[in-house]
Design an enzyme around this catalytic site. Structure first.
Site, PDB file in Angstrom:
ATOM      1  N   LYS A 116      24.778 -51.899  29.782  1.00 18.21           N
ATOM      2  CA  LYS A 116      23.606 -52.651  30.255  1.00 18.21           C
ATOM      3  C   LYS A 116      23.560 -52.672  31.773  1.00 18.21           C
ATOM      4  O   LYS A 116      22.496 -52.528  32.372  1.00 18.21           O
ATOM      5  CB  LYS A 116      23.626 -54.091  29.723  1.00 18.21           C
ATOM      6  CG  LYS A 116      23.581 -54.158  28.213  1.00 18.21           C
ATOM      7  CD  LYS A 116      22.362 -54.846  27.693  1.00 18.21           C
ATOM      8  CE  LYS A 116      22.243 -54.535  26.213  1.00 18.21           C
ATOM      9  NZ  LYS A 116      21.201 -55.102  25.491  1.00 18.21           N
ATOM     10  N   LYS A 197      17.854 -43.008  18.506  1.00 20.59           N
ATOM     11  CA  LYS A 197      17.538 -43.955  17.434  1.00 20.59           C
ATOM     12  C   LYS A 197      16.172 -44.623  17.661  1.00 20.59           C
ATOM     13  O   LYS A 197      15.743 -44.810  18.808  1.00 20.59           O
ATOM     14  CB  LYS A 197      18.650 -44.981  17.255  1.00 20.59           C
ATOM     15  CG  LYS A 197      18.697 -46.067  18.283  1.00 20.59           C
ATOM     16  CD  LYS A 197      19.593 -47.219  17.792  1.00 20.59           C
ATOM     17  CE  LYS A 197      19.274 -48.464  18.575  1.00 20.59           C
ATOM     18  NZ  LYS A 197      19.763 -49.693  18.054  1.00 20.59           N
ATOM     19  N   LYS A 200      12.751 -50.529  19.573  1.00 20.06           N
ATOM     20  CA  LYS A 200      11.577 -51.258  20.057  1.00 20.06           C
ATOM     21  C   LYS A 200      11.426 -51.125  21.570  1.00 20.06           C
ATOM     22  O   LYS A 200      10.382 -51.405  22.117  1.00 20.06           O
ATOM     23  CB  LYS A 200      11.634 -52.716  19.644  1.00 20.06           C
ATOM     24  CG  LYS A 200      12.892 -53.429  20.015  1.00 20.06           C
ATOM     25  CD  LYS A 200      13.017 -54.701  19.194  1.00 20.06           C
ATOM     26  CE  LYS A 200      14.423 -55.256  19.311  1.00 20.06           C
ATOM     27  NZ  LYS A 200      14.768 -56.146  18.228  1.00 20.06           N
TER      28      LYS A 200
END
Ligand code: ADP
Ligand code: TRP
Length: 338
Positions: A116, A197, A200
């Protein structure tokens, strides 16, 4: 089997965007199956969501939306305790206590945190301590099993480490939870790029089929989904990643085996296959959407369910905390239940 003898399963989902069929097949569908065998606690991890900046106006709505979607997908509040993480401050209390047992080095090694920060997400203490709160979420219900995707394995491992540390210091209190890894084939890939993958956070909404996408949208997205060269409909992720992904989606949405589908489409072309796949998606999603619409029109009902479930969750969480406070020597607060 009475709930007394059932093993406990705990999991959370962050309210960070529209749910798609990857979330459905990879997580929610299994949660619905698990509630038959386990005593289940599923929650909306809003406190984990805010470890990355969230739009305050959207967060509460998304939290409620996800609760409605979970119910629409078949989570039954008689069987599953479905609640919002921030309604349970006990998780935070336990997280603080577990934090005092967590070496900094252990957290610095966490892949999710490192990724992240590399992606450019702001590094902050909440994001760093994310796995400790997650351990508290799990241990406070004395979970036997934690159904999560592969990306969360390292976090569950930390929860197990903290159980051992806590027990060796303060006496046998927690048990080590095991991970229930999602089934094979649960990794649904993007419709516009089968090498990544379905997500969203993908750049284009053509990457995914949202659980509440309209019929036209579903048909359009399947029509333009990328395919592979050749025209055979067969499952071979190496040479046919796009078709294999569509076969997986079809198989899991319609509960038909991939082999059966390969047989059925042996002499058919991509267009026929895609048209049937769109039909299967519409058939599987429309009852969920119908229920979702009813629930979305009646937020009071969803809020009532969340509230009732949090009362049940609190009974267990408070009992655990009482035990933990006593074990570590925090003075009992006679006022707590006053
Ligand atoms: P996203 O990756 O879209 O942000 P989350 O991280 O919130 O989704 O994941 C919620 C749950 O859905 C997790 O259990 C995760 O493993 C599962 N999940 C997410 N995307 C997929 C996918 N493409 N295929 C299978 N499962 C998925
Ligand atoms: N970190 C999990 C995810 O991103 C969500 C989560 C929060 C969770 N607390 C949890 C999952 C406890 C299992 C158990 O998917």
């Amino acid at each position: 089997m009475s709930t007394k003898n059932k093993q406990v399963a705990v999991s959370g989902v962050r309210p960070t965007g529209d749910l798609h069929i990857g979330n459905y097949l990879g997580a929610i569908k299994q949660f619905v199956e698990l509630q038959e065998k386990y005593k289940t606690y599923f929650f909306i991890a809003d406190l984990h969501a805010i470890t990355e900046p969230q739009d305050p106006e959207k967060l509460a709505n998304q939290t409620l939306d996800i609760a409605a979607l979970y119910l629409a997908c078949g989570l039954d509040p008689q069987k599953t305790t479905l609640f919002v993480q921030s309604h349970m401050p006990e998780h935070l209390e336990l997280a603080h206590i577990l934090g005092t047992l967590t070496p900094m080095g252990e957290l610095s090694r966490m892949t999710q945190y490192k990724e992240k920060v590399e992606e450019g997400k702001p590094s902050n203490f909440g994001l760093f301590a994310y796995p400790v709160l997650m351990a508290a979420d799990i241990l406070i219900y004395r979970a036997d099993a934690v159904p999560v995707g592969e990306d969360q394995l390292q976090h569950v491992e930390l929860a197990r480490t903290l159980v051992r540390k806590f027990n060796s210091r303060f006496g046998e209190t927690f048990k080590e939870p095991k991970t229930l890894l999602q089934k094979e084939g649960a990794r649904i890939m993007g419709l516009d790029d089968p090498s990544k993958k379905m997500s969203k956070s993908a750049a284009s909404a053509n990457n995914y089929i949202g659980i509440i996408d309209s019929e036209e949208e579903i048909r359009r997205k399947i029509k333009i989904a990328v395919t592979d060269s050749g025209k055979e409909i067969k499952f071979d992720p190496k040479t046919k990643p796009a078709i294999s992904n569509l076969l997986t989606i079809y198989s899991r949405m319609a509960d038909i085996s991939v082999q059966e589908l390969e047989k059925k489409y042996a002499d058919k072309n991509y267009a026929e296959f895609k048209s049937d796949l769109a039909d299967a998606l519409v058939a599987a999603l429309s009852p969920i959407q119908k229920k979702y619409k009813e629930l979305a029109q009646n937020h009071e009902n969803v809020l009532r369910i969340l509230k009732e479930c949090s009362v049940r969750a609190r009974e267990v969480a408070e009992a655990t905390m009482k035990d933990v406070r006593a074990k570590i020597g925090l003075l009992e607060n006679a006022q707590r239940f006053a």
